[in-house]
Design a protein around this motif. Sequence first.
Motif, short mmCIF file in Angstrom:
data_model
loop_
_atom_site.label_atom_id
_atom_site.label_comp_id
_atom_site.label_asym_id
_atom_site.label_seq_id
_atom_site.Cartn_x
_atom_site.Cartn_y
_atom_site.Cartn_z
N PHE A 109 0.86 -1.18 0.00
CA PHE A 109 0.00 0.00 0.00
C PHE A 109 0.90 1.23 0.00
O PHE A 109 1.54 1.54 1.01
CB PHE A 109 -0.92 -0.01 1.22
N THR A 110 0.96 1.91 -1.12
CA THR A 110 1.93 3.00 -1.30
C THR A 110 1.29 4.37 -1.51
O THR A 110 2.01 5.37 -1.57
CB THR A 110 2.83 2.70 -2.51
N GLU A 111 -0.03 4.42 -1.64
CA GLU A 111 -0.68 5.69 -1.91
C GLU A 111 -0.66 6.60 -0.69
O GLU A 111 -0.79 6.13 0.44
CB GLU A 111 -2.13 5.46 -2.34
N PRO A 112 -0.49 7.92 -0.87
CA PRO A 112 -0.58 8.84 0.26
C PRO A 112 -2.00 8.90 0.80
O PRO A 112 -2.95 8.55 0.10
CB PRO A 112 -0.15 10.18 -0.35
N GLY A 113 -2.13 9.35 2.03
CA GLY A 113 -3.44 9.41 2.64
C GLY A 113 -3.84 8.06 3.21
O GLY A 113 -3.02 7.17 3.41
N TRP A 114 -5.14 7.92 3.47
CA TRP A 114 -5.64 6.71 4.13
C TRP A 114 -5.73 5.53 3.17
O TRP A 114 -6.17 5.67 2.04
CB TRP A 114 -7.02 6.96 4.72
N SER A 115 -5.32 4.35 3.67
CA SER A 115 -5.52 3.10 2.95
C SER A 115 -6.10 2.07 3.91
O SER A 115 -5.59 1.90 5.02
CB SER A 115 -4.20 2.56 2.38
N ASP A 116 -7.20 1.41 3.49
CA ASP A 116 -7.68 0.26 4.23
C ASP A 116 -7.57 -0.96 3.32
O ASP A 116 -7.00 -0.89 2.23
CB ASP A 116 -9.11 0.47 4.74
N ARG A 117 -8.13 -2.07 3.72
CA ARG A 117 -7.93 -3.31 2.97
C ARG A 117 -8.59 -3.29 1.59
O ARG A 117 -8.27 -4.12 0.76
CB ARG A 117 -8.42 -4.51 3.77
#
Length: 296
Positions: A109-117
């Motif tokens: 998971f490399t995107e900036p900001g929030w990441s969930d499953r």
Amino acid sequence: MFSVELLILGEGWTSKFLIPQLKENQISYASTSRSGHNDTLKFEFNPDSHDPTPFQILPTASTILITFPIKNLGGSKLLVDLYLKTHPKAINKMNLAVNFVQLGSSGIFTEPGWSDRHSVYNKADSRAIAEDELLSLSQDSIRTTVLNLSGLWGGERNPRNWITRVASTKELLISKTSLHLIHGVDVARSIIAVHRQFDKAAGSRWILTDRRVIYKRLGVHGVFPRYDWWDLANAWGDGGADSEEVKGPQPQWVGELMNQNGLRALPRSPDILGKSLDSREFWFTFGLEPVKGRVN
């Protein structure tokens, strides 16, 4: 051929926390290693070999935990196929499923900001490719899941010892932003929860973090699910886990960087630190709370 509830493919760091909890919960298990040391079964998976012989010594198990990384296309399917080929009775007459759990990394998971499953992740990553293949195999008689773990700590893995490696120079420290962690005890508890409630896990990818820390700066409160490397370097220096004093130049570097960047306090704000991992859905789904909610 004997039977166990849980088979650990690759006894390593995770097993130091998992095996005691398996014993405490009276869950039968077996584990493997490349050398066969300490009563483990000698086993090594070769993703380029279709020879079923190495799998023949493995017990029949309801859940198979894969602790080592599998990379690129073909390996995950091969492992599942060879295990089922050598254990035809693993799926019994009652049509119960065989469960496969892959331990992966949240680094996909490399995107900036929030990441969930459910968020976008790097599908070109070699481990993500193998994980996606494993998830695609999930069906009625073969159930699969992936646990993407954040930074592992506990036992000999003490984050206080990492400063000398990741921030040995001011230039290295400048580039360090956020750090997400989970303790080995909570990894073990999560594996057991998935084993016992696999119907909730099947076919899904999950993110595991310690769900910590609380962000509080300049009167602003909110959930801050990662650590700030600058904050840790400032608090610990490079003295390591055995030092009760803050040693090394890191606190001075942090002070200089704060002045240069106009920062009044630590930790830095979420917009500076980049990605944030949201693991709440795992803990809620399986009815757990982390018991190691913060690093000291």
